[in-house]
Write a protein that holds these residues in place. Structure first.
Motif, short mmCIF file in Angstrom:
data_model
loop_
_atom_site.label_atom_id
_atom_site.label_comp_id
_atom_site.label_asym_id
_atom_site.label_seq_id
_atom_site.Cartn_x
_atom_site.Cartn_y
_atom_site.Cartn_z
N ARG A 1 0.87 -1.17 0.00
CA ARG A 1 0.00 0.00 0.00
C ARG A 1 0.91 1.23 0.00
O ARG A 1 1.64 1.45 0.97
CB ARG A 1 -0.92 0.03 1.23
CG ARG A 1 -1.88 -1.14 1.33
CD ARG A 1 -2.94 -1.08 0.24
NE ARG A 1 -3.94 -2.13 0.38
CZ ARG A 1 -3.84 -3.32 -0.19
NH1 ARG A 1 -2.75 -3.64 -0.90
NH2 ARG A 1 -4.80 -4.22 -0.04
N VAL A 2 0.87 2.00 -1.08
CA VAL A 2 1.80 3.11 -1.25
C VAL A 2 1.04 4.42 -1.24
O VAL A 2 0.10 4.61 -2.02
CB VAL A 2 2.60 2.99 -2.56
CG1 VAL A 2 3.51 4.19 -2.75
CG2 VAL A 2 3.40 1.69 -2.57
N LYS A 3 1.44 5.32 -0.34
CA LYS A 3 0.93 6.69 -0.33
C LYS A 3 2.13 7.61 -0.11
O LYS A 3 2.51 7.88 1.03
CB LYS A 3 -0.11 6.88 0.76
CG LYS A 3 -1.41 6.13 0.53
CD LYS A 3 -2.45 6.42 1.60
CE LYS A 3 -3.75 5.69 1.32
NZ LYS A 3 -4.80 5.98 2.36
N VAL A 4 2.75 8.01 -1.21
CA VAL A 4 3.92 8.88 -1.16
C VAL A 4 3.67 10.07 -2.07
O VAL A 4 3.53 9.90 -3.29
CB VAL A 4 5.20 8.14 -1.59
CG1 VAL A 4 6.40 9.08 -1.51
CG2 VAL A 4 5.43 6.90 -0.72
N LEU A 5 3.59 11.26 -1.51
CA LEU A 5 3.29 12.47 -2.29
C LEU A 5 2.02 12.24 -3.11
O LEU A 5 0.96 12.06 -2.57
CB LEU A 5 4.49 12.85 -3.15
CG LEU A 5 5.77 13.24 -2.38
CD1 LEU A 5 6.91 13.54 -3.32
CD2 LEU A 5 5.51 14.42 -1.45
N PHE A 6 2.15 12.23 -4.44
CA PHE A 6 0.99 12.08 -5.31
C PHE A 6 0.75 10.63 -5.73
O PHE A 6 -0.12 10.36 -6.56
CB PHE A 6 1.14 12.96 -6.56
CG PHE A 6 1.32 14.42 -6.23
CD1 PHE A 6 0.25 15.17 -5.77
CD2 PHE A 6 2.55 15.03 -6.37
CE1 PHE A 6 0.40 16.52 -5.46
CE2 PHE A 6 2.71 16.36 -6.05
CZ PHE A 6 1.63 17.12 -5.60
N ILE A 7 1.51 9.70 -5.16
CA ILE A 7 1.37 8.29 -5.53
C ILE A 7 0.46 7.60 -4.54
O ILE A 7 0.67 7.64 -3.33
CB ILE A 7 2.74 7.60 -5.56
CG1 ILE A 7 3.67 8.26 -6.58
CG2 ILE A 7 2.59 6.12 -5.90
CD1 ILE A 7 5.08 7.73 -6.55
N ASN A 8 -0.58 6.97 -5.05
CA ASN A 8 -1.49 6.18 -4.22
C ASN A 8 -1.71 4.86 -4.95
O ASN A 8 -2.40 4.81 -5.97
CB ASN A 8 -2.81 6.93 -4.04
CG ASN A 8 -3.66 6.31 -2.95
OD1 ASN A 8 -3.43 5.18 -2.53
ND2 ASN A 8 -4.65 7.05 -2.49
N PHE A 9 -1.10 3.78 -4.45
CA PHE A 9 -1.04 2.54 -5.21
C PHE A 9 -1.23 1.36 -4.28
O PHE A 9 -0.76 1.36 -3.14
CB PHE A 9 0.33 2.44 -5.91
CG PHE A 9 0.59 1.13 -6.57
CD1 PHE A 9 0.07 0.84 -7.82
CD2 PHE A 9 1.38 0.16 -5.95
CE1 PHE A 9 0.30 -0.38 -8.43
CE2 PHE A 9 1.63 -1.06 -6.56
CZ PHE A 9 1.09 -1.32 -7.80
#
Length: 210
Positions: free
Chosen positions: A63-71
């Protein structure tokens, strides 16, 4: 493939054979997944010897939430090996909301491959991009475990390095897969994957053995 890499793989193969001969109990390898310095998920690899066969179960989730990345990514895979030969592989993946299913079976001189219901073929020298095994370093063609996409690759031995694993300093051979897909992999002397690194969306993604 360089001469140094062939020699290193031959030595690894001997160690793997010895380890396989002594392996009586299942093993579970657990990896932390980092994006940059941030923990984003985990992967487990379960190896179960069954006579002259080995069953491998892989489960990964990020689960990725880094700056504008949501994956998000969820993956389950089963492999069956006879010695160093892959007999079959099946996988189901939710790749950020897009489902995929792939199955790979030995057939004749190669493999029958079905991806999302579409049948195809792969040569005997192909292997899924299943990074837990050093066998992935020996093949000129690797297939995505998500959607079966073929990658033409080469592998080079970068050198021997020392990694910190479980609070211990462990010597490791650093290999690099390059070409249509790129991966850096570190294996110990017994052929256990200690670390993997690659790029995604400009970030370093790292798998580290706990």
């Amino acid at each position: 493939m360089t001469h140094a890499l062939r020699a290193a793989l031959a030595a690894t193969g001997l160690l793997l054979s010895a380890a396989a001969a002594n392996a009586a109990e299942p093993r579970t390898l657990t990896y932390r997944i980092l994006m940059g310095e941030d923990p984003v998920g985990s992967e487990t690899v379960r190896l179960e010897p069954q006579g002259d066969m080995t069953k491998v179960a892989v489960t990964a989730s990020t689960r990725v939430k880094v700056l504008f990345i949501n994956f998000r990514y969820d993956h389950k895979r089963e492999e069956v090996w006879k010695g160093r030969t892959l007999e079959s592989m099946s996988a189901q993946t939710d790749d950020d909301g897009t489902p995929h299913a792939i199955r790979m079976m030995r057939s004749g001189v190669g493999y029958a491959v079905t991806v999302d219901g579409k049948a195809g073929q792969a040569g005997a020298d192909a292997l899924p991009l299943t990074l837990w095994t050093p066998e992935v370093l020996k093949r000129p063609t690797l297939l995505s475990v998500i959607d079966g996409k073929p990658y033409s690759v080469r592998t080079d031995l970068i050198g021997t390095e020392t990694l910190t694993v479980g609070g211990r300093a462990v010597p490791a051979q650093h290999h690099r897969i390059s070409g249509d897909v790129e991966r850096d992999l570190w294996f110990d002397a017994q052929g256990t994957l200690l670390k993997t690194r690659f790029k995604r969306s400009g970030y370093d993604v790292t798998y580290i053995l706990d």
